[in-house]
Design a protein around this motif. Sequence first.
Motif, PDB file in Angstrom:
ATOM      1  N   ALA A  57       0.813  -1.223   0.000  1.00  0.00           N
ATOM      2  CA  ALA A  57       0.000   0.000   0.000  1.00  0.00           C
ATOM      3  C   ALA A  57       0.848   1.275   0.000  1.00  0.00           C
ATOM      4  CB  ALA A  57      -0.973  -0.020   1.183  1.00  0.00           C
ATOM      5  N   PRO A  58       1.888   1.383   0.832  1.00  0.00           N
ATOM      6  CA  PRO A  58       2.691   2.616   0.797  1.00  0.00           C
ATOM      7  C   PRO A  58       3.394   2.840  -0.546  1.00  0.00           C
ATOM      8  CG  PRO A  58       3.073   1.469   2.864  1.00  0.00           C
ATOM      9  CD  PRO A  58       2.261   0.546   1.985  1.00  0.00           C
ATOM     10  N   GLN A  59       3.851   1.783  -1.195  1.00  0.00           N
ATOM     11  CA  GLN A  59       4.500   1.914  -2.501  1.00  0.00           C
ATOM     12  C   GLN A  59       3.510   2.414  -3.548  1.00  0.00           C
ATOM     13  OE1 GLN A  59       5.833  -2.173  -2.865  1.00  0.00           O
ATOM     14  NE2 GLN A  59       7.997  -1.533  -2.729  1.00  0.00           N
ATOM     15  N   LEU A  60       2.323   1.830  -3.552  1.00  0.00           N
ATOM     16  CA  LEU A  60       1.300   2.228  -4.512  1.00  0.00           C
ATOM     17  C   LEU A  60       0.874   3.679  -4.260  1.00  0.00           C
ATOM     18  CD1 LEU A  60      -0.527   1.554  -6.859  1.00  0.00           C
ATOM     19  CD2 LEU A  60      -2.157   0.557  -5.217  1.00  0.00           C
ATOM     20  N   ALA A  61       0.676   4.020  -3.006  1.00  0.00           N
ATOM     21  CA  ALA A  61       0.297   5.396  -2.665  1.00  0.00           C
ATOM     22  C   ALA A  61       1.380   6.373  -3.112  1.00  0.00           C
ATOM     23  CB  ALA A  61       0.049   5.517  -1.167  1.00  0.00           C
ATOM     24  N   ALA A  62       2.646   6.017  -2.904  1.00  0.00           N
ATOM     25  CA  ALA A  62       3.753   6.888  -3.310  1.00  0.00           C
ATOM     26  C   ALA A  62       3.772   7.072  -4.822  1.00  0.00           C
ATOM     27  CB  ALA A  62       5.085   6.318  -2.816  1.00  0.00           C
ATOM     28  N   SER A  63       3.503   5.997  -5.570  1.00  0.00           N
ATOM     29  CA  SER A  63       3.479   6.094  -7.034  1.00  0.00           C
ATOM     30  C   SER A  63       2.355   7.003  -7.502  1.00  0.00           C
ATOM     31  CB  SER A  63       3.321   4.711  -7.665  1.00  0.00           C
ATOM     32  OG  SER A  63       4.486   3.957  -7.472  1.00  0.00           O
ATOM     33  N   VAL A  64       1.186   6.862  -6.878  1.00  0.00           N
ATOM     34  CA  VAL A  64       0.051   7.719  -7.235  1.00  0.00           C
ATOM     35  C   VAL A  64       0.378   9.175  -6.921  1.00  0.00           C
ATOM     36  CG1 VAL A  64      -2.345   8.301  -6.691  1.00  0.00           C
ATOM     37  CG2 VAL A  64      -1.694   5.902  -7.011  1.00  0.00           C
TER      38      VAL A  64
END
Length: 145
Positions: A57-64
């Motif tokens: 989740a943190p990786q995906l949020a950072a990409s967004v």
Amino acid sequence: MAELESVKAAVARAEEQLTDASATVRSRDRSVEVTVGPQGELAGLTFLDGKYRSMNAPQLAASVMEAVGRGRAQMARQVMDLFDPLTRPSTTVPELRGVDIDWERIYGSDLLDEAGAGRTRRPGDRLRDEIHEDADDAHGERGRS
């Protein structure tokens, strides 16, 4: 009077162009694609190639967030470029000095920094540049002792 009418028409054209304007950007890791509208609003979000499945989740949020930030900066640059001719003084009527647009108030300094160094400069910018250079020099000298 003709010059003033010309400026009004240019503003109307710029506003019309902005109604359909958008910027589409991919995250650096190519997992997310976002589309940002002329006011920096998120207008579209696509997860690419199923990469999101292997991200936490943190990786995906950072990409967004990274893609949205880059998209907002690109859109801000487009808006500033579109309105740049209106900020210049008239060559034929000295009384028309151009529209003074406070881009920093509209977008904030962080977004302007992302939008690029090619932005329209204002009279106080040189002083701010010198202050930043002095601060950088002070940090550099501390590291040398």
